[in-house]
Write an enzyme that holds these catalytic residues in place. Structure first.
Site, PDB file in Angstrom:
ATOM      1  N   ASP A  34      48.248  26.850  -4.943  1.00  0.00           N
ATOM      2  CA  ASP A  34      49.035  27.484  -5.998  1.00  0.00           C
ATOM      3  C   ASP A  34      49.788  28.655  -5.365  1.00  0.00           C
ATOM      4  OD1 ASP A  34      49.755  29.212  -8.295  1.00  0.00           O
ATOM      5  OD2 ASP A  34      48.480  27.867  -9.454  1.00  0.00           O
ATOM      6  N   HIS A  92      48.257  27.450 -23.133  1.00  0.00           N
ATOM      7  CA  HIS A  92      48.615  28.104 -21.868  1.00  0.00           C
ATOM      8  C   HIS A  92      49.130  27.163 -20.781  1.00  0.00           C
ATOM      9  CE1 HIS A  92      46.753  31.574 -23.724  1.00  0.00           C
ATOM     10  NE2 HIS A  92      45.656  30.867 -23.885  1.00  0.00           N
ATOM     11  N   HIS A  99      48.064  18.979 -14.714  1.00  0.00           N
ATOM     12  CA  HIS A  99      47.560  19.565 -13.477  1.00  0.00           C
ATOM     13  C   HIS A  99      46.216  20.237 -13.725  1.00  0.00           C
ATOM     14  CE1 HIS A  99      50.117  22.599 -15.450  1.00  0.00           C
ATOM     15  NE2 HIS A  99      49.419  23.537 -14.847  1.00  0.00           N
ATOM     16  N   PHE A 100      45.408  20.214 -12.677  1.00  0.00           N
ATOM     17  CA  PHE A 100      44.064  20.795 -12.716  1.00  0.00           C
ATOM     18  C   PHE A 100      44.027  21.944 -11.721  1.00  0.00           C
ATOM     19  CE2 PHE A 100      43.786  16.494 -14.105  1.00  0.00           C
ATOM     20  CZ  PHE A 100      42.724  16.402 -14.988  1.00  0.00           C
TER      21      PHE A 100
END
Length: 137
Positions: A34, A92, A99-100
């Protein structure tokens, strides 16, 4: 290709149009760091099949997700970590492609923070809800 897929940042990452720090890739799954991490090692695991919510993804396209999350947790050395998957803007979700998040929780300051607004339980209402949901499973 639909307009949503053409403009989807994760679909562009899958196609190699946008670079990523790729940690794992197969024909169905992609994992990468990320770029706005909550902690060191925060990574994303995505099915390559485009769908906004988990219910939009065929089961066979999700088979590698949890094993990949487990490998990420081990590879990052995370002792404690959260697995987060959001469905819808109100829940959110920022990117409209399933996606995880695998988010290491090294201490109280880093990683995912959660509030848990527990509600008072009405056992009769809970029993009715149980019967309703169980009947639809």
């Amino acid at each position: 290709m639909s307009g949503k897929m053409a403009s989807c940042i994760f679909c562009k990452i899958i196609k190699g149009e946008i670079p990523c720090f790729k940690l794992f890739e197969s024909d169905k799954t992609l994992a990468f760091l990320d770029i706005n991490p909550l902690s060191k090692g925060h990574a994303l695991v995505i099915p390559k099949h485009h769908g906004e919510k988990l219910t939009d993804i065929p089961d066979d396209q999700l088979a590698e997700v949890l094993p990949t999350v487990k490998k990420l947790a081990a590879a990052t050395g995370a002792n404690e970590w959260n697995l987060l998957q959001n469905n819808g803007k109100g829940a959110h979700q920022e990117v409209g492609h399933v996606h995880f998040h695998m988010i290491p929780k090294p201490n109280a300051e880093e990683g995912l923070g959660i509030s848990w607004p527990q509600q008072k339980t009405d056992m009769d209402a809970l029993k009715k809800l149980f019967e309703d949901v169980k009947g639809k499973m």
